[in-house]
Write an enzyme that holds these catalytic residues in place. Structure first.
Site, PDB file in Angstrom:
ATOM      1  N   TYR A  73       0.840  -1.203   0.000  1.00 30.36           N
ATOM      2  CA  TYR A  73       0.000   0.000   0.000  1.00 30.36           C
ATOM      3  C   TYR A  73       0.874   1.252   0.000  1.00 30.36           C
ATOM      4  O   TYR A  73       0.673   2.171  -0.805  1.00 30.36           O
ATOM      5  CB  TYR A  73      -0.917  -0.007   1.226  1.00 30.36           C
ATOM      6  CG  TYR A  73      -1.782   1.229   1.351  1.00 30.36           C
ATOM      7  CD1 TYR A  73      -2.830   1.459   0.477  1.00 30.36           C
ATOM      8  CD2 TYR A  73      -1.540   2.161   2.363  1.00 30.36           C
ATOM      9  CE1 TYR A  73      -3.628   2.582   0.599  1.00 30.36           C
ATOM     10  CE2 TYR A  73      -2.326   3.290   2.492  1.00 30.36           C
ATOM     11  CZ  TYR A  73      -3.375   3.501   1.614  1.00 30.36           C
ATOM     12  OH  TYR A  73      -4.150   4.624   1.731  1.00 30.36           O
ATOM     13  N   PRO A  76     -51.136  23.086  39.031  1.00 26.80           N
ATOM     14  CA  PRO A  76     -51.810  24.339  39.415  1.00 26.80           C
ATOM     15  C   PRO A  76     -51.903  24.500  40.929  1.00 26.80           C
ATOM     16  O   PRO A  76     -52.252  23.572  41.653  1.00 26.80           O
ATOM     17  CB  PRO A  76     -53.192  24.190  38.774  1.00 26.80           C
ATOM     18  CG  PRO A  76     -52.960  23.319  37.580  1.00 26.80           C
ATOM     19  CD  PRO A  76     -51.909  22.340  38.017  1.00 26.80           C
ATOM     20  N   GLY A  77     -51.554  25.714  41.400  1.00 26.73           N
ATOM     21  CA  GLY A  77     -51.670  26.064  42.806  1.00 26.73           C
ATOM     22  C   GLY A  77     -50.576  25.525  43.705  1.00 26.73           C
ATOM     23  O   GLY A  77     -50.571  25.806  44.911  1.00 26.73           O
TER      24      GLY A  77
END
Length: 402
Positions: free
Chosen positions: A119, A310-311
């Site tokens: 290679y 809520p609350g």
């Protein structure tokens, strides 16, 4: 400008092609001086007639075509040297002396642990061919000896250990590390692309080689991407395990700008299978709503989300040194803070219609109240440190004294 990319379907070619398209189509405006007309994509399924036509029209050629793992060693020369010869002959036949870039490899140095592999020899032969072509035609030739190329789309179980590690760890598959102390030099694909864009603008970086070491120098024979990273295989695997475990730990490691860690994390994420792209978070729920930790960091605290029905009033505690931001993103609420040991109360009415960040001050007991009768109050909360059950620094005390 007409640009020819050979090996356009491969890892580097594909990344470069897609980025050039973004510039051509006006999506990437970071290179205002690059005017791209046509992008010619040549790959293994293209014909030599197409290549010949592209060579007649190209104003710049990126040659990424090559062979990495052929069945027969002799195919290295055919795929790396032979194709380069065909490409350059076609350019000469059209008297086209446009700039030509060659993607070579550090293995072409034929030194160190690379030795004299088939290679490396084929890559060296390709380099010599390109330099001879430059001497013969006067064309500008840019020869890059790339180290290990890594990044998104690199093929696992092929020629990239890092790509294999990323893929296997992301898919809960085993990996093999023969030498955890082996150090790799890595060039991330985004840094490669930036260098290729520099080359298009005539601003490529030049270098020489001291063995396998790249030495940047303005008059160097070779070219190089200036930003690479070194890390051992052991360090790479350790980081990938941290990334893999993040959905369980919620800890985001430090990823400074342009750091190896940041680039490797991006690469790792590109290998996630579909079932890991999403992951559940632990919601701590009760009749008041929920609290969910989203993200923790080693040195910059954690982010959570709180939902109040809520609350409902939540909080009613204080800290010695911990501080927080409360950011209401939906709903309507009231934040109260009282300095410990005093009757001094400060209040902030908050709403998702006007997103604000409110400091929870050290030494002040604080709460958050959902003022709506119908809507949940959703608050993003940042704390300067992850919660430590062994040292919570959290002490109950109502804001409003009875």
């Amino acid at each position: 400008m007409n640009i020819l990319i050979t090996g356009a379907a491969g890892f580097a070619g594909r990344n470069l092609t897609e980025n050039l398209k973004s510039i051509r189509d006006g999506k990437n405006r970071t290179r205002p001086h690059l005017i791209i007309d046509e992008i010619y994509e040549y790959d293994i399924n293209s014909t030599l007639d197409e290549l010949d036509e592209y060579c007649s029209k190209a104003d710049f050629v990126f040659n990424f075509a090559g062979v990495n793992r052929p069945k027969n060693p002799e195919d290295f020369k055919k795929g790396n040297y032979g194709f380069a010869l065909t490409l350059l002959d076609m350019l000469k036949n059209h008297s086209n002396t446009c700039p030509v870039m060659l993607a070579s490899s550090i293995q072409a140095t034929l030194q160190g642990r690379f030795g004299t592999s088939e290679y490396g020899l084929s890559k060296k032969a390709g380099e010599d061919l390109f330099f001879a072509y430059a001497a013969q035609t006067g064309a500008r030739v840019l020869v890059y000896r790339f180290p290990n190329l890594v990044g998104k789309w690199v093929r696992p179980n092929y020629n990239s250990a890092v790509g294999t590690f990323c893929h296997n760890i992301a898919h809960d598959l085993p990996i093999t590390v023969n030498d955890p102390n082996l150090e790799l030099e890595m060039l991330f694909i985004d840094d490669l692309v930036e260098e290729m864009l520099d080359a298009l603008e005539g601003k490529e970086h030049h270098c020489e080689f001291d063995g396998v070491k790249t030495v940047l120098t303005p008059d160097g024979k070779y070219c190089a991407a200036p930003v690479t990273h070194q890390a051992t295989l052991g360090r790479i695997v350790d980081l990938l395990e941290v990334f893999h475990n993040q959905p369980q730990t919620l800890v985001m490691p430090e990823i400074p700008p342009n750091s190896f860690e940041k680039k490797l994390y991006s690469m790792y994420l590109s290998y996630l299978p579909k079932d890991k792209v999403v992951f559940d978070l632990k919601m701590n729920t009760d009749d008041r709503g929920s609290f969910t930790e989203l993200l923790k960091t080693a040195n910059c605290g954690q982010v959570s989300v709180n939902i109040s029905k809520p609350g409902i009033t939540k909080g009613q505690h204080w800290h010695n040194s911990k501080w927080e931001f409360f950011i209401v993103v939906s709903g309507h609420g009231l934040i109260q803070e009282r300095k410990i040991g005093t009757d001094e109360v400060i209040e902030f009415e908050v709403s998702g219609d006007k997103i604000q960040a409110v400091h929870m001050l050290p030494g002040y007991t604080h709460n958050i109240i959902n003022l709506s009768d119908t809507e949940n109050l959703v608050t993003v909360m940042w704390a300067n440190e992850p919660f430590d059950p062994n040292h919570p620094d959290t002490f109950f005390e109502p804001v409003e004294k009875e």
